[in-house]
Design a protein around this motif. Sequence first.
Motif, PDB file in Angstrom:
ATOM      1  N   ASP A  29       0.823  -1.219   0.000  1.00 44.53           N
ATOM      2  CA  ASP A  29       0.000   0.000   0.000  1.00 44.53           C
ATOM      3  C   ASP A  29       0.856   1.268   0.000  1.00 44.53           C
ATOM      4  OD1 ASP A  29      -2.256  -1.620   0.087  1.00 44.53           O
ATOM      5  OD2 ASP A  29      -2.323  -1.596   2.276  1.00 44.53           O
ATOM      6  N   ASN A  30       1.869   1.301  -0.863  1.00 47.20           N
ATOM      7  CA  ASN A  30       2.769   2.446  -0.995  1.00 47.20           C
ATOM      8  C   ASN A  30       3.460   2.795   0.325  1.00 47.20           C
ATOM      9  OD1 ASN A  30       4.086   4.269  -2.662  1.00 47.20           O
ATOM     10  ND2 ASN A  30       2.692   5.924  -2.106  1.00 47.20           N
ATOM     11  N   ALA A  31       3.816   1.778   1.094  1.00 49.02           N
ATOM     12  CA  ALA A  31       4.546   1.962   2.344  1.00 49.02           C
ATOM     13  C   ALA A  31       5.543   0.814   2.491  1.00 49.02           C
ATOM     14  CB  ALA A  31       3.596   1.984   3.535  1.00 49.02           C
ATOM     15  N   LEU A  32       6.610   1.085   3.222  1.00 55.98           N
ATOM     16  CA  LEU A  32       7.594   0.053   3.531  1.00 55.98           C
ATOM     17  C   LEU A  32       6.986  -0.875   4.580  1.00 55.98           C
ATOM     18  CD1 LEU A  32      10.571  -0.744   3.017  1.00 55.98           C
ATOM     19  CD2 LEU A  32      11.153   0.668   4.985  1.00 55.98           C
ATOM     20  N   LEU A  33       7.004  -2.179   4.328  1.00 51.42           N
ATOM     21  CA  LEU A  33       6.431  -3.149   5.260  1.00 51.42           C
ATOM     22  C   LEU A  33       7.543  -3.703   6.142  1.00 51.42           C
ATOM     23  CD1 LEU A  33       3.898  -4.769   6.100  1.00 51.42           C
ATOM     24  CD2 LEU A  33       4.606  -6.499   4.441  1.00 51.42           C
ATOM     25  N   ILE A  34       7.372  -3.585   7.447  1.00 51.89           N
ATOM     26  CA  ILE A  34       8.376  -4.055   8.393  1.00 51.89           C
ATOM     27  C   ILE A  34       7.716  -4.955   9.432  1.00 51.89           C
ATOM     28  CG2 ILE A  34      10.056  -3.384  10.149  1.00 51.89           C
ATOM     29  CD1 ILE A  34      10.567  -0.853   8.602  1.00 51.89           C
ATOM     30  N   ARG A  35       8.274  -6.143   9.580  1.00 51.69           N
ATOM     31  CA  ARG A  35       7.818  -7.081  10.609  1.00 51.69           C
ATOM     32  C   ARG A  35       8.671  -6.869  11.855  1.00 51.69           C
ATOM     33  NH1 ARG A  35       4.542 -10.764   8.157  1.00 51.69           N
ATOM     34  NH2 ARG A  35       4.735 -10.890   5.898  1.00 51.69           N
ATOM     35  N   LEU A  36       8.010  -6.753  13.004  1.00 49.60           N
ATOM     36  CA  LEU A  36       8.710  -6.517  14.271  1.00 49.60           C
ATOM     37  C   LEU A  36       8.399  -7.640  15.245  1.00 49.60           C
ATOM     38  CD1 LEU A  36       7.876  -2.722  14.674  1.00 49.60           C
ATOM     39  CD2 LEU A  36      10.034  -3.707  13.909  1.00 49.60           C
ATOM     40  N   ALA A  37       9.426  -8.200  15.843  1.00 52.67           N
ATOM     41  CA  ALA A  37       9.224  -9.251  16.842  1.00 52.67           C
ATOM     42  C   ALA A  37       8.619  -8.671  18.118  1.00 52.67           C
ATOM     43  CB  ALA A  37      10.544  -9.940  17.151  1.00 52.67           C
ATOM     44  N   ALA A  38       8.859  -7.396  18.373  1.00 52.93           N
ATOM     45  CA  ALA A  38       8.377  -6.755  19.599  1.00 52.93           C
ATOM     46  C   ALA A  38       6.860  -6.576  19.570  1.00 52.93           C
ATOM     47  CB  ALA A  38       9.042  -5.393  19.771  1.00 52.93           C
ATOM     48  N   ALA A  39       6.273  -6.612  20.755  1.00 49.94           N
ATOM     49  CA  ALA A  39       4.839  -6.359  20.905  1.00 49.94           C
ATOM     50  C   ALA A  39       4.604  -4.849  20.997  1.00 49.94           C
ATOM     51  CB  ALA A  39       4.322  -7.039  22.162  1.00 49.94           C
ATOM     52  N   PRO A  40       3.420  -4.400  20.591  1.00 52.12           N
ATOM     53  CA  PRO A  40       3.135  -2.967  20.659  1.00 52.12           C
ATOM     54  C   PRO A  40       2.724  -2.533  22.070  1.00 52.12           C
ATOM     55  CG  PRO A  40       1.278  -4.112  19.708  1.00 52.12           C
ATOM     56  CD  PRO A  40       2.352  -5.138  19.933  1.00 52.12           C
ATOM     57  N   VAL A  41       3.612  -2.755  23.026  1.00 51.49           N
ATOM     58  CA  VAL A  41       3.332  -2.442  24.420  1.00 51.49           C
ATOM     59  C   VAL A  41       4.425  -1.517  24.945  1.00 51.49           C
ATOM     60  CG1 VAL A  41       3.051  -3.427  26.733  1.00 51.49           C
ATOM     61  CG2 VAL A  41       2.216  -4.679  24.744  1.00 51.49           C
ATOM     62  N   ASP A  42       4.037  -0.438  25.581  1.00 53.43           N
ATOM     63  CA  ASP A  42       4.974   0.508  26.187  1.00 53.43           C
ATOM     64  C   ASP A  42       6.033   1.005  25.202  1.00 53.43           C
ATOM     65  OD1 ASP A  42       3.680   0.304  28.638  1.00 53.43           O
ATOM     66  OD2 ASP A  42       4.930  -1.381  29.258  1.00 53.43           O
ATOM     67  N   GLY A  43       5.663   1.156  23.938  1.00 50.71           N
ATOM     68  CA  GLY A  43       6.591   1.693  22.953  1.00 50.71           C
ATOM     69  C   GLY A  43       7.660   0.725  22.476  1.00 50.71           C
ATOM     70  N   ALA A  44       7.550  -0.548  22.839  1.00 51.96           N
ATOM     71  CA  ALA A  44       8.584  -1.524  22.463  1.00 51.96           C
ATOM     72  C   ALA A  44       8.674  -1.690  20.952  1.00 51.96           C
ATOM     73  CB  ALA A  44       8.303  -2.871  23.121  1.00 51.96           C
ATOM     74  N   ALA A  45       7.542  -1.719  20.258  1.00 50.26           N
ATOM     75  CA  ALA A  45       7.561  -1.887  18.806  1.00 50.26           C
ATOM     76  C   ALA A  45       8.192  -0.669  18.134  1.00 50.26           C
ATOM     77  CB  ALA A  45       6.156  -2.133  18.276  1.00 50.26           C
ATOM     78  N   ASN A  46       7.874   0.522  18.611  1.00 55.79           N
ATOM     79  CA  ASN A  46       8.474   1.731  18.039  1.00 55.79           C
ATOM     80  C   ASN A  46       9.986   1.752  18.271  1.00 55.79           C
ATOM     81  OD1 ASN A  46       6.066   2.711  17.009  1.00 55.79           O
ATOM     82  ND2 ASN A  46       5.634   3.961  18.793  1.00 55.79           N
TER      83      ASN A  46
END
Length: 95
Positions: A29-46
């Motif tokens: 969708d016209n964006a870079l796709l990135i898979r992250l092992a981190a969960a989206p909790v407390d900013g860990a994914a960011n």
Amino acid sequence: MIRDAPDGVVIAIKVIPRAGNTAIAGTRDNALLIRLAAAPVDGAANSALVALLARILGVPARQIAVVAGEKSRSKRVKVVGVSAEAVRQRLGLPG
């Protein structure tokens, strides 16, 4: 997807948190796709996203900031001190 900004570039990114490993997985969708092992909790994914981009782009993590979508899968990330062409080359994307 990657556009020049006054002092660097802004990259449109879609993330998939809680993936098996952290890696760039192409584009979607016209964006870079990135898979992250981190969960989206407390900013860990960011944090994992910033660390991955810093390593791949060869810049310090302090030069990378999530400027939109901090709590969303669709994000815009600003990288200071690089050009769009340099980012495309390092990510292996066509110009």
